[in-house]
Write a protein that holds these residues in place. Structure first.
Motif, PDB file in Angstrom:
ATOM      1  N   VAL A  83      64.797  46.924  47.985  1.00 29.23           N
ATOM      2  CA  VAL A  83      64.085  45.675  47.693  1.00 29.23           C
ATOM      3  C   VAL A  83      64.844  44.861  46.651  1.00 29.23           C
ATOM      4  O   VAL A  83      64.977  43.637  46.769  1.00 29.23           O
ATOM      5  CB  VAL A  83      62.654  45.981  47.217  1.00 29.23           C
ATOM      6  CG1 VAL A  83      61.963  44.716  46.723  1.00 29.23           C
ATOM      7  CG2 VAL A  83      61.848  46.613  48.355  1.00 29.23           C
ATOM      8  N   ASN A  89      64.758  50.224  55.037  1.00 29.88           N
ATOM      9  CA  ASN A  89      65.915  49.459  54.586  1.00 29.88           C
ATOM     10  C   ASN A  89      67.118  50.394  54.568  1.00 29.88           C
ATOM     11  O   ASN A  89      66.970  51.622  54.490  1.00 29.88           O
ATOM     12  CB  ASN A  89      65.671  48.818  53.216  1.00 29.88           C
ATOM     13  CG  ASN A  89      65.592  49.832  52.101  1.00 29.88           C
ATOM     14  OD1 ASN A  89      66.611  50.333  51.636  1.00 29.88           O
ATOM     15  ND2 ASN A  89      64.376  50.145  51.658  1.00 29.88           N
ATOM     16  N   TRP A  91      61.283  37.602  51.972  1.00 27.90           N
ATOM     17  CA  TRP A  91      61.790  38.825  51.338  1.00 27.90           C
ATOM     18  C   TRP A  91      60.642  39.728  50.910  1.00 27.90           C
ATOM     19  O   TRP A  91      60.686  40.958  51.116  1.00 27.90           O
ATOM     20  CB  TRP A  91      62.656  38.432  50.151  1.00 27.90           C
ATOM     21  CG  TRP A  91      62.947  39.539  49.182  1.00 27.90           C
ATOM     22  CD1 TRP A  91      63.622  40.703  49.433  1.00 27.90           C
ATOM     23  CD2 TRP A  91      62.573  39.582  47.794  1.00 27.90           C
ATOM     24  NE1 TRP A  91      63.688  41.462  48.287  1.00 27.90           N
ATOM     25  CE2 TRP A  91      63.066  40.801  47.270  1.00 27.90           C
ATOM     26  CE3 TRP A  91      61.897  38.708  46.952  1.00 27.90           C
ATOM     27  CZ2 TRP A  91      62.873  41.166  45.936  1.00 27.90           C
ATOM     28  CZ3 TRP A  91      61.720  39.063  45.623  1.00 27.90           C
ATOM     29  CH2 TRP A  91      62.199  40.277  45.128  1.00 27.90           C
ATOM     30  N   SER A 138      59.832  43.389  52.392  1.00 25.89           N
ATOM     31  CA  SER A 138      59.814  44.481  51.420  1.00 25.89           C
ATOM     32  C   SER A 138      58.550  45.315  51.491  1.00 25.89           C
ATOM     33  O   SER A 138      58.502  46.419  50.927  1.00 25.89           O
ATOM     34  CB  SER A 138      59.948  43.919  49.995  1.00 25.89           C
ATOM     35  OG  SER A 138      61.153  43.210  49.837  1.00 25.89           O
ATOM     36  N   TRP A 189      68.566  43.553  48.146  1.00 27.25           N
ATOM     37  CA  TRP A 189      68.720  42.498  49.160  1.00 27.25           C
ATOM     38  C   TRP A 189      68.906  41.100  48.555  1.00 27.25           C
ATOM     39  O   TRP A 189      69.842  40.388  48.957  1.00 27.25           O
ATOM     40  CB  TRP A 189      67.541  42.499  50.144  1.00 27.25           C
ATOM     41  CG  TRP A 189      67.813  41.559  51.289  1.00 27.25           C
ATOM     42  CD1 TRP A 189      68.454  41.854  52.465  1.00 27.25           C
ATOM     43  CD2 TRP A 189      67.498  40.157  51.350  1.00 27.25           C
ATOM     44  NE1 TRP A 189      68.560  40.737  53.243  1.00 27.25           N
ATOM     45  CE2 TRP A 189      67.981  39.674  52.594  1.00 27.25           C
ATOM     46  CE3 TRP A 189      66.871  39.270  50.486  1.00 27.25           C
ATOM     47  CZ2 TRP A 189      67.841  38.343  52.978  1.00 27.25           C
ATOM     48  CZ3 TRP A 189      66.735  37.936  50.864  1.00 27.25           C
ATOM     49  CH2 TRP A 189      67.213  37.485  52.099  1.00 27.25           C
ATOM     50  N   PHE A 197      66.933  45.160  56.438  1.00 25.66           N
ATOM     51  CA  PHE A 197      65.593  45.696  56.678  1.00 25.66           C
ATOM     52  C   PHE A 197      65.448  45.893  58.189  1.00 25.66           C
ATOM     53  O   PHE A 197      64.988  45.002  58.897  1.00 25.66           O
ATOM     54  CB  PHE A 197      64.522  44.732  56.167  1.00 25.66           C
ATOM     55  CG  PHE A 197      64.455  44.628  54.671  1.00 25.66           C
ATOM     56  CD1 PHE A 197      63.822  45.603  53.917  1.00 25.66           C
ATOM     57  CD2 PHE A 197      65.012  43.542  54.018  1.00 25.66           C
ATOM     58  CE1 PHE A 197      63.754  45.505  52.529  1.00 25.66           C
ATOM     59  CE2 PHE A 197      64.945  43.425  52.635  1.00 25.66           C
ATOM     60  CZ  PHE A 197      64.314  44.412  51.888  1.00 25.66           C
ATOM     61  N   PHE A 199      53.337  43.998  47.015  1.00 22.27           N
ATOM     62  CA  PHE A 199      54.596  43.851  46.288  1.00 22.27           C
ATOM     63  C   PHE A 199      54.418  44.159  44.804  1.00 22.27           C
ATOM     64  O   PHE A 199      55.201  44.904  44.212  1.00 22.27           O
ATOM     65  CB  PHE A 199      55.135  42.432  46.486  1.00 22.27           C
ATOM     66  CG  PHE A 199      56.546  42.248  46.011  1.00 22.27           C
ATOM     67  CD1 PHE A 199      57.608  42.466  46.872  1.00 22.27           C
ATOM     68  CD2 PHE A 199      56.814  41.857  44.710  1.00 22.27           C
ATOM     69  CE1 PHE A 199      58.917  42.305  46.435  1.00 22.27           C
ATOM     70  CE2 PHE A 199      58.112  41.690  44.263  1.00 22.27           C
ATOM     71  CZ  PHE A 199      59.169  41.913  45.130  1.00 22.27           C
ATOM     72  N   PHE A 258      56.543  49.701  48.702  1.00 20.19           N
ATOM     73  CA  PHE A 258      57.617  49.049  49.417  1.00 20.19           C
ATOM     74  C   PHE A 258      57.931  49.730  50.750  1.00 20.19           C
ATOM     75  O   PHE A 258      57.683  50.922  50.938  1.00 20.19           O
ATOM     76  CB  PHE A 258      58.876  48.987  48.550  1.00 20.19           C
ATOM     77  CG  PHE A 258      58.700  48.155  47.307  1.00 20.19           C
ATOM     78  CD1 PHE A 258      58.235  46.855  47.386  1.00 20.19           C
ATOM     79  CD2 PHE A 258      59.008  48.683  46.058  1.00 20.19           C
ATOM     80  CE1 PHE A 258      58.079  46.087  46.240  1.00 20.19           C
ATOM     81  CE2 PHE A 258      58.856  47.928  44.911  1.00 20.19           C
ATOM     82  CZ  PHE A 258      58.386  46.619  45.009  1.00 20.19           C
TER      83      PHE A 258
END
Length: 469
Positions: A445, A431, A396, A400, A448, A19, A422, A427
């Protein structure tokens, strides 16, 4: 073990840079724009692009970055290579910027109306000052755990607490916090191991060039050296090592302000930052700020780095015999004084931030000490791993969605911003799968955590294989 640590560095570099932040935001922009103007115009003046950042100083009719200079100058040659090699032309024609405007649910609005040659300035800065320092911090902790107790795999014990904290949210972003934290940690390690104090001071001086407030460690640690080691000479060597960093900064601010003692922060141009013009924005400690910086779900250190909360509870429950030695501990003194310092700062909340971003140097020192202490105690690791793993889930989810851009007006940003974003599937496109291959942000998302668990298993097996060699 060389093969293990090489694999450890490569794997974590990929995880921490997955990210990678390229949003056009104020703090990273203040570090990136001077690199662009140096290449385009040969000047530190950012007049041409000053509208892209609020974090700037106005001096003699010109605009400059108000940030400590090391992050910019460390990244400069790598950005230069990207420009000279032609990579810069692979960036987007129209820069995807993060807008301060929100829709329902605090969803960030992505706006491609800016034409700005900054993609690679942000990308290289995010790698050199975010991802790489984060990985080197992990490596230092893994090396120490290996040295203290080789029977404990440093992979899960080190990676879960660091990835499971707000520190990871700033890995892959162009701030000065992680660079300063790395240099501060290395300085502290040298002091605790009794290594040449001059080099410890040299590292602290570099940390000061990355983030000015960590210079608070200079008087604190110099006094502790005298008390702990009964040596004024060693304290003088430590201070002497710090001086090159101080002189380099004095030269830098002299070029900008005309005085080696007039910091750029004293000349901030935006009226919203006007308190910085007096005492650099610092005053008296505020009890409310202490509560929010340490405990609350607004910016609490123990909330956004939950591993530390478990370590604290277990440490106090066991009534550690080492408790008395904390009074003369380098990490303890710095942590307490640094938290008090930022509880007196006019913008102690860090503005748009995830967790207490100003306390990243403290968090790095404490998590490092925490994992080393846990490796020594032979305590059951289930609770430590479980809470740290929950922290990985939190960071995370933040990465995200809005990353480090949580609205300071929201009192519980994780549950009020990040969870709704989320669950709604809004998102972050920053990334690698989206940026390099055009895949939907959801692909990154999902990828990862799978990549994280897979690489941790590989690293753990590699440690078992190479630990006896």
């Amino acid at each position: 073990m060389k093969k293990f640590f090489a694999l450890f560095i490569v794997a974590n570099l990929g995880l921490s840079a997955f990210f990678i932040d390229t949003w056009l935001t104020h703090n990273p922009g203040s570090r990136a724009i001077p690199m662009i103007t140096l290449f385009e115009q040969g000047t530190l003046k950012i007049d041409r692009y000053e509208k892209y950042t609020l974090d700037k100083s106005r001096i003699n009719g010109h605009y400059y970055s108000d940030k400590a200079p090391l992050s910019t100058f460390i990244t400069l040659p790598f950005y230069g290579m990207a420009r000279l090699s032609g990579l810069e032309h692979l960036g987007p024609d129209r820069y995807p910027a993060y807008s301060r405007a929100y829709t329902q649910g605090h969803r960030p609005v992505y706006n491609d109306t800016f034409v700005f040659p900054g993609f690679w300035a942000y990308a290289t800065g995010s790698l050199m000052c975010g991802s790489l320092p984060f990985v080197l911090i992990l490596t230092a902790a893994a090396w120490m755990v290996r040295r203290v107790n080789p029977s404990v795999s440093p992979v899960w014990l080190v990676c879960l607490p660091f990835y499971g904290s707000f520190v990871f949210v700033y890995a892959g972003a162009f701030f000065g916090h992680l660079l300063a934290a790395l240099l501060l940690l290395l300085s502290c390690i040298l002091l605790k191991r009794g290594r040449p104090h001059f080099y410890a001071g040299l590292l602290l001086g570099a940390a000061f060039l990355a983030e000015y407030p960590v210079g608070l460690a200079l008087p604190l640690w110099a006094v502790l050296i005298v008390v702990r080691e009964k040596s004024v000479k060693k304290a003088a060597a430590f201070v002497g090592g710090f001086l090159p960093g101080l002189l380099a900064n004095s030269f830098y601010v002299f070029i900008i302000t005309g005085s080696p003692f007039s910091m750029p922060y004293s000349h901030v141009s935006h009226e919203g930052f006007a308190p910085m013009r007096q005492n650099l924005g610092f005053g008296l400690p505020q009890p409310e700020a202490l509560w929010h910086l340490l405990v609350s779900p607004y910016r609490g250190l123990l909330f956004f780095a939950p591993f530390l909360a478990v370590v604290l509870v277990v440490f106090l429950w066991r009534k550690e015999k080492q408790l008395g030695t904390v009074a003369l501990d380098y990490t303890a003194w710095f942590s307490v004084c640094f938290v008090l310092l930022f509880s007196s700062y006019y913008m102690w909340d860090g503005g748009y931030a995830y967790g207490p971003r100003h306390l990243i140097p403290v968090a790095v020192l404490l998590i490092y000490e925490g994992v080393v202490w846990v490796s020594r105690t032979k305590q059951p690791l289930l609770w430590f791993y479980s809470i740290a793993a929950a922290g990985v889930g939190m960071s995370w989810m933040a990465k995200s969605t809005v990353a480090f851009l949580a609205d300071p007006a929201v009192s519980n940003p994780f549950f009020s911003i990040i969870v709704p974003e989320f669950t709604a599937g809004r998102f972050n496109p920053n990334n690698l799968l989206t940026m390099m291959f055009g895949l939907p942000p959801m692909a990154g998302v999902i990828a990862w955590p799978l990549l994280f668990v897979g690489l941790m298993i590989v690293l753990d097996r590699a440690y078992s294989r190479y630990s006896t060699k």
